[in-house]
Design an enzyme around this catalytic site. Structure first.
Site, short mmCIF file in Angstrom:
data_model
loop_
_atom_site.label_atom_id
_atom_site.label_comp_id
_atom_site.label_asym_id
_atom_site.label_seq_id
_atom_site.Cartn_x
_atom_site.Cartn_y
_atom_site.Cartn_z
N HIS A 139 0.83 -1.21 0.00
CA HIS A 139 0.00 0.00 0.00
C HIS A 139 0.86 1.26 0.00
CE1 HIS A 139 -2.77 3.03 1.84
NE2 HIS A 139 -3.73 2.33 1.25
N ASN B 74 -13.19 4.55 3.10
CA ASN B 74 -13.86 3.84 2.01
C ASN B 74 -15.18 3.21 2.43
OD1 ASN B 74 -11.59 4.44 0.40
ND2 ASN B 74 -10.55 2.59 1.14
#
Length: 326
Positions: A40, A152
């Protein structure tokens, strides 16, 4: 960069000298170094500072002679790598807070002006009491622009709010610059951009702060690959074929979606502002980015059908007079 670490990548090296643009690395995860086993942080770092030399870019401003070059917003920017997430993308408040405090301590040594936090967690208390929020406020007061992912959870209806009220911490803190994500529809034009359905929306829980401050491209974003990382191993379909950018056969790039990807776009924009005028305060950077944001052709209301869940999500767009899209 406070994230899962940064793996070594050609696009993070000066093309002339070979010197890495990652000028400092430290891990706050016990027993692990500052490299990126999750995949990430490397991807986020590329969106900020990747110079595109693995995809035909000239390694300086990224563009070169190749229309396929994959490069960051301010290519070649120096990075301070503070790892707080493990190989599964998990971390603790204590680790993130320690990394923020480290960034404050190192700000003069490495001329740190921007902190990128493509991470967050659920809101449990007012930002005025939350230790994570207090840490980012301390960085802001120390002169650092703190750019945070909205989260998210825009499809999360657990509160029966149709995804509203799902901004994560520390993105709920009004001092920071909180970033949501758009879908670019894979076109260069901004006129067809829309908010990504996964992008968390305010107002924030408990304090009811209007969030996010800005949105930026965060859907299907190509950036640097950390080969063999957890994300790479679990989602090999995300690897970008070298054929698409004239590579030598070695895969160098990966596609991810999330407000984590939109956040470094805004961090890069903040860095460019500060490069032009280093005297700007965090408040001034935030105000300029918000006030000059382009509303484009956002509708007042929109909807999106998500085929995986079979759900149609409803959106009410910007309620702020300053705009939301970078």
């Amino acid at each position: 960069m406070i994230d899962s670490g940064i793996s070594d990548h050609p696009d993070l090296h000066d093309p002339g000298t070979g010197v890495s643009h990652v000028v400092y690395s430290e891990s706050f995860v016990p027993g692990l170094d500052a490299s990126d086993q999750y995949g990430h942080g490397t991807h986020v770092a590329g969106i900020v500072a990747g110079n595109g030399q693995s995809s035909g870019g000239n390694g300086k401003n990224g563009k070169g002679n190749s229309a396929t070059a994959i490069f960051g917003v301010p290519p070649g920017a120096n990075l301070v790598n503070l790892r707080v997430l493990d190989a599964n993308g998990s971390g603790t408040d204590a680790q993130v807070i320690a990394a923020i405090q480290c960034a404050i301590a190192l700000k003069n040594t490495y001329n740190i002006r921007v902190i990128n936090l493509s991470l967050g967690r659920n809101v449990f208390e007012s930002y005025t009491q939350d230790p994570l929020c207090q840490a980012v406020e301390a960085a802001w007061q120390a002169g650092l622009v703190v750019v945070v992912a909205a989260g998210n959870n825009g499809r999360n209806n657990s509160l029966h709010t149709n995804g509203y009220g799902m901004i994560g911490a520390p993105g709920n803190d009004p001092y920071v610059l909180t970033v949501g994500a758009t879908r670019t529809m894979q076109t260069a034009s901004k006129n067809d951009d829309r908010i990504a359905s996964f992008s968390s929306k305010g107002p924030s829980l408990i304090d009811h702060i209007v969030r996010p401050d800005l949105v930026a491209p965060g859907n299907n974003i190509a950036s640097l690959l950390s080969p063999g990382s957890t994300l790479d191993s679990k989602h090999p379909s995300g690897e970008v074929s070298p054929v698409s950018y004239g590579g030598n056969g070695k895969k160098q790039y990966f596609v991810l979606s999330g407000t984590s990807m939109a956040t470094p776009v805004v961090s890069g924009a903040a860095a460019l502002l500060l490069q032009q005028n280093s005297a700007l305060t965090p408040d001034q950077v935030k105000a300029r980015l918000m006030k000059t944001a382009d509303k484009m052709l956002f509708p007042a209301y929109d909807q999106m059908f998500e085929p995986v869940s079979g759900t149609t999500y409803q959106f009410q767009y910007d309620i702020s007079p300053w705009g939301q899209a970078t």
